[in-house]
Design a protein around this motif. Structure first.
Motif, short mmCIF file in Angstrom:
data_model
loop_
_atom_site.label_atom_id
_atom_site.label_comp_id
_atom_site.label_asym_id
_atom_site.label_seq_id
_atom_site.Cartn_x
_atom_site.Cartn_y
_atom_site.Cartn_z
N ARG A 272 27.44 -8.11 -74.76
CA ARG A 272 25.99 -7.90 -74.65
C ARG A 272 25.44 -7.24 -75.91
O ARG A 272 24.35 -7.58 -76.37
N SER A 273 26.22 -6.30 -76.49
CA SER A 273 25.77 -5.69 -77.75
C SER A 273 25.59 -6.76 -78.81
O SER A 273 24.60 -6.76 -79.55
N ALA B 178 24.96 -9.93 -78.41
CA ALA B 178 23.81 -10.77 -78.10
C ALA B 178 22.50 -10.05 -78.46
O ALA B 178 21.60 -10.63 -79.08
N TYR B 179 22.39 -8.76 -78.08
CA TYR B 179 21.18 -8.01 -78.41
C TYR B 179 21.02 -7.87 -79.92
O TYR B 179 19.92 -7.92 -80.45
N PHE B 180 22.15 -7.69 -80.61
CA PHE B 180 22.09 -7.54 -82.06
C PHE B 180 21.58 -8.83 -82.72
O PHE B 180 20.75 -8.80 -83.62
N PHE C 286 19.65 -10.99 -81.34
CA PHE C 286 18.23 -11.03 -81.00
C PHE C 286 17.44 -10.15 -81.98
O PHE C 286 16.38 -10.53 -82.48
N TRP C 287 17.99 -8.97 -82.27
CA TRP C 287 17.35 -8.03 -83.21
C TRP C 287 17.22 -8.67 -84.59
O TRP C 287 16.18 -8.59 -85.24
N THR D 190 20.44 0.29 -81.68
CA THR D 190 19.58 -0.14 -80.57
C THR D 190 20.30 -1.13 -79.67
O THR D 190 20.20 -1.05 -78.44
N ALA D 191 21.05 -2.06 -80.27
CA ALA D 191 21.72 -3.09 -79.48
C ALA D 191 22.75 -2.48 -78.55
O ALA D 191 22.85 -2.86 -77.37
N ALA E 148 20.92 -0.67 -75.76
CA ALA E 148 20.34 -1.65 -74.84
C ALA E 148 21.43 -2.26 -73.96
O ALA E 148 21.24 -2.46 -72.75
N ALA E 149 22.59 -2.57 -74.55
CA ALA E 149 23.68 -3.15 -73.78
C ALA E 149 24.18 -2.17 -72.73
O ALA E 149 24.44 -2.55 -71.58
N SER F 150 21.68 -2.08 -69.97
CA SER F 150 21.69 -3.30 -69.16
C SER F 150 22.89 -3.31 -68.22
O SER F 150 22.83 -3.85 -67.13
#
Lengths: 92, 169
Positions: B18-19, B21-23, B25-26, B43-44, B47-48, B51
């Protein structure tokens, strides 16, 4: 050809935004207005994004798609919270 | 379950994935400047971690093929939804037949039901408002003349088919 596609898709998107705003003004209550906002404006944004894609590099295109995705998600969640508070006990 | 020495690695793997994926996205949103990447990495991971508190690892596993076909269907449905409402708005006498429909769901309360309600709010003519412990979802419909409950049951089946079975806990 790509320019024609852009003009058509973005214009269609603009018409939908107009319709969504008209719905906000014409529809009789909060819940029907939420339908107008979520559904019509989502499609309007989708068409504007789709129309702009051929004009963009891949990173900018990915950014546009990410914006579209975020608007879909936040729109759907906020709509539900509003709908629940409209129907919630003792509130109007 | 007592697994002896073998620890459950699923949360750690999920945090990593998830980290990442968020990264990604960032990076798409903020670009690749070095100072942005540093902020994005922190942030990633946060956020992970958040989540994972909200949706524990393995609770919402998707079947990729079915998810993709549901997404294609969703795109088409949002076109139908938008055009339907736009047509009603642009018709001078506004042919609205709004009303409330009680829909009984098979989904347990929690994330899965909430996902279905969110999905249904983007479908043509339906807007879930609230739900309770009795498995009823109150749905606001733009056109009560349609078989709203039947249509929603179909959509619920499609969405359930996308979600893999919850691993026995």
């Amino acid at each position: 050809m790509a320019d024609l596609f852009t003009i058509l898709a973005v214009s269609a998107g603009a018409v939908l935004f107009l319709a969504g705003t008209l719905g906000l003004l014409r529809f009789p209550d909060t819940l029907t207005r939420l339908h107008a906002l979520t559904k019509v404006d989502n499609l309007g944004l989708g068409l504007v994004v789709l129309g702009l894609l051929p004009q963009l590099g891949w990173l900018a295109a990915a950014k546009m798609l990410a914006v579209w995705l975020l608007v879909q998600l936040s729109g759907a969640v906020v709509t539900q919270i509003l709908a629940r508070s409209v129907r919630g006990e003792g509130e109007s | 379950m007592e697994g002896g020495a073998s620890k459950d690695t699923r949360p750690a793997v999920a945090l990593l994935l998830r980290s990442a994926a968020y990264f990604l996205f960032w990076v798409v949103l903020a670009g690749t400047a070095a100072k942005d990447l540093a902020a994005g990495l922190v942030t990633a991971v946060i956020a992970a971690w958040l989540s994972l508190q909200l949706i524990p690892a393995g609770e919402m596993t998707l079947r990729p093929g079915r998810a993709l076909s549901l997404f294609a269907r969703f795109l088409w449905q949002s076109v139908v939804a938008g055009v339907t409402v736009a047509r009603i708005v642009l018709t001078p006498r506004m042919p609205l037949r709004p009303g409330m429909v009680a829909y009984r769901t098979a989904l347990p309360p929690g994330n899965r039901r909430f996902l279905f309600m969110t999905y249904a709010s983007l479908l043509p003519g339906t807007l879930p408002t609230r739900t309770d412990e009795t498995d009823l979802i109150e749905v606001h419909a733009l056109d009560c003349g349609q078989p709203v409950a039947e249509l929603l049951a179909e959509e619920e089946a499609r969405l359930s088919a996308v979600l893999a079975e919850r691993p026995s806990a």
